[in-house]
Design a protein around this motif. Structure first.
Motif, PDB file in Angstrom:
ATOM      1  N   THR A  46       0.781  -1.291   0.096  1.00 54.00           N
ATOM      2  CA  THR A  46       0.200   0.090  -0.193  1.00 54.00           C
ATOM      3  C   THR A  46       0.983   1.196   0.060  1.00 54.00           C
ATOM      4  OG1 THR A  46      -1.839  -1.250   1.136  1.00 54.00           O
ATOM      5  CG2 THR A  46      -1.733   1.273   1.422  1.00 54.00           C
ATOM      6  N   GLY A  47       1.867   1.280   1.049  1.00 50.04           N
ATOM      7  CA  GLY A  47       2.933   2.147   0.717  1.00 50.04           C
ATOM      8  C   GLY A  47       3.496   2.625  -0.467  1.00 50.04           C
ATOM      9  N   VAL A  75       3.379   5.339  11.494  1.00 49.80           N
ATOM     10  CA  VAL A  75       2.982   5.660  12.783  1.00 49.80           C
ATOM     11  C   VAL A  75       2.201   6.908  13.065  1.00 49.80           C
ATOM     12  CG1 VAL A  75       3.735   6.128  15.323  1.00 49.80           C
ATOM     13  CG2 VAL A  75       5.068   4.625  13.756  1.00 49.80           C
ATOM     14  N   ARG A  76       2.207   7.687  12.332  1.00 50.16           N
ATOM     15  CA  ARG A  76       1.705   9.086  12.331  1.00 50.16           C
ATOM     16  C   ARG A  76      -0.075   8.901  11.736  1.00 50.16           C
ATOM     17  NH1 ARG A  76       2.689  12.829   9.458  1.00 50.16           N
ATOM     18  NH2 ARG A  76       4.655  12.163   8.538  1.00 50.16           N
ATOM     19  N   SER A  77       0.095   8.113  10.587  1.00 51.33           N
ATOM     20  CA  SER A  77      -1.276   8.119   9.649  1.00 51.33           C
ATOM     21  C   SER A  77      -2.029   7.351   9.870  1.00 51.33           C
ATOM     22  CB  SER A  77      -0.573   8.007   7.990  1.00 51.33           C
ATOM     23  OG  SER A  77       0.240   9.037   7.686  1.00 51.33           O
ATOM     24  N   GLN A  82      -7.708   5.412  11.131  1.00 46.17           N
ATOM     25  CA  GLN A  82      -8.590   4.503  11.925  1.00 46.17           C
ATOM     26  C   GLN A  82      -9.613   5.169  12.475  1.00 46.17           C
ATOM     27  OE1 GLN A  82      -6.145   1.792  13.742  1.00 46.17           O
ATOM     28  NE2 GLN A  82      -5.563   0.568  11.992  1.00 46.17           N
ATOM     29  N   GLY A  83      -8.950   6.318  13.035  1.00 47.29           N
ATOM     30  CA  GLY A  83      -9.984   7.022  14.024  1.00 47.29           C
ATOM     31  C   GLY A  83     -11.252   7.663  13.392  1.00 47.29           C
ATOM     32  N   MET A  84     -11.055   7.907  12.132  1.00 37.60           N
ATOM     33  CA  MET A  84     -12.424   8.384  11.323  1.00 37.60           C
ATOM     34  C   MET A  84     -13.194   7.245  11.253  1.00 37.60           C
ATOM     35  SD  MET A  84     -10.445  10.002   7.764  1.00 37.60           S
ATOM     36  CE  MET A  84     -12.168  10.077   7.203  1.00 37.60           C
ATOM     37  N   ARG A  96      -9.160  16.667  11.097  1.00 38.38           N
ATOM     38  CA  ARG A  96      -7.987  16.934  11.511  1.00 38.38           C
ATOM     39  C   ARG A  96      -6.928  16.068  10.489  1.00 38.38           C
ATOM     40  NH1 ARG A  96     -10.625  16.302  16.617  1.00 38.38           N
ATOM     41  NH2 ARG A  96     -10.517  14.116  16.862  1.00 38.38           N
ATOM     42  N   VAL A  97      -7.448  15.011  10.292  1.00 36.33           N
ATOM     43  CA  VAL A  97      -6.505  14.358   9.192  1.00 36.33           C
ATOM     44  C   VAL A  97      -6.382  15.155   7.937  1.00 36.33           C
ATOM     45  CG1 VAL A  97      -6.465  12.168   7.534  1.00 36.33           C
ATOM     46  CG2 VAL A  97      -7.229  11.911   9.903  1.00 36.33           C
ATOM     47  N   ARG A  98      -7.641  15.821   7.445  1.00 35.88           N
ATOM     48  CA  ARG A  98      -7.653  16.400   6.359  1.00 35.88           C
ATOM     49  C   ARG A  98      -6.639  17.605   6.418  1.00 35.88           C
ATOM     50  NH1 ARG A  98     -12.423  18.975   6.137  1.00 35.88           N
ATOM     51  NH2 ARG A  98     -11.592  20.290   7.864  1.00 35.88           N
TER      52      ARG A  98
END
Length: 291
Positions: A46-47, A75-77, A82-84, A96-98
């Motif tokens: 995926t990366g 680690v950041r992404s 997943q929080g979305m 926040r992600v956007r």
């Protein structure tokens, strides 16, 4: 996760011209698979697919320390995305992600200006996560039915709309998604400095994966990274593999890959649920269960 989780977005115009979304709360396919730890088996694949987009590759070179610590983006992404899906304030989390991507702009390898929030760019990275839910079941679970693939595309539409970006990039069904996927690989993706670096990580030592002590990493990094690159090769779409110049597999490679996929497929359902989900996802599942 309540009715705000996409219900207002899952509507179409009277003539059906707008892509139709579907709820992504408990019971949805995205809820079932987005936090599944089997997704970690696709980290390389995926990366690399994301980095093959000229704008994404350029953004990593211009705005991150990817070449010294490629784990940092992961680690950041991943937990944030997943929080979305699983957080109680999931729609605020989407914002926040956007907004993390607002400063990311520059010039890509083709001399074209890019911005990470350009819908065409951002949709590609989003599409890799939608497709991941299909691929993880194809290789390591029970392949999704045609109806489930259509449902997943509808859920992916709602997931996308949580970002508040333009609908102009959306597809209406799985057939359109597949056309977009193949066309992007054929006409847009490229081999670049970030993909070449990722494909050399069995030869260039990088910092330890978070949580692994450096002395342990010193011993295991080469076989771990070699295995991950081997796995990425097996999971990579054939056309993308050609663009990247990845080595051709032998009959032994194919046999070993089949054994590995079958082993994961048959043992995964036997694990306790808490071991099958990433911490942020499992916390959301438990919260909803408590409610």
């Amino acid at each position: 996760m309540g009715a705000t989780n996409g219900s207002a977005l899952a509507t179409a115009t009277a003539d059906g011209s707008e892509p139709v979304g579907a709820l992504i709360g408990p019971g949805s396919l995205v809820w079932k698979y987005a936090g599944d730890y089997r997704n970690m088996l696709f980290l390389g694949r995926t990366g690399i697919l994301q980095n093959m987009h000229p704008a994404v590759g350029a953004a990593l070179q211009d705005h991150s320390d990817f070449f010294t610590d490629p784990w940092d983006r992961l680690v950041r992404s991943l937990p944030q995305i997943q929080g979305m899906i699983y957080d109680a304030d999931n729609e605020a989390q989407a914002g926040r992600v956007r907004d993390y991507h607002k400063p990311l702009k520059g010039t890509d390898s083709r001399g074209e200006r890019y911005h990470a929030l350009n819908p065409e760019v951002y949709w590609w990275t989003h599409a890799t996560f939608i497709e991941l839910n299909i691929a993880v079941n194809e290789y390591f679970g029970t392949p999704l039915t045609d109806e489930e693939k259509e449902q997943l595309i509808a859920e992916g539409i709602t997931w996308w709309r949580m970002y508040g970006l333009s609908d102009r990039v959306l597809v209406r069904d799985y057939a359109e998604f597949k056309q977009y996927w193949d066309r992007t690989i054929d006409e847009v993706l490229e081999r670049n400095a970030t993909t070449d670096f990722a494909l050399s990580l069995d030869r260039h030592r990088i910092p330890a994966f978070p949580g692994i002590p450096e002395p342990v990493w010193t011993v295991i990094w080469r076989p771990v990274m070699a295995f991950n690159l081997w796995l990425a090769n097996g999971l990579m779409p054939e056309r993308a593999r050609d663009i990247l110049g990845m080595r051709r597999w032998t009959r032994l490679d194919r046999a070993a890959f089949t054994v590995f996929c079958n082993a994961v497929r048959h043992t995964w359902p036997l694990l306790p649920e808490r071991l099958r989900y990433a911490p942020r996802a499992y916390a959301g599942i438990e919260r909803v269960r408590g409610e």
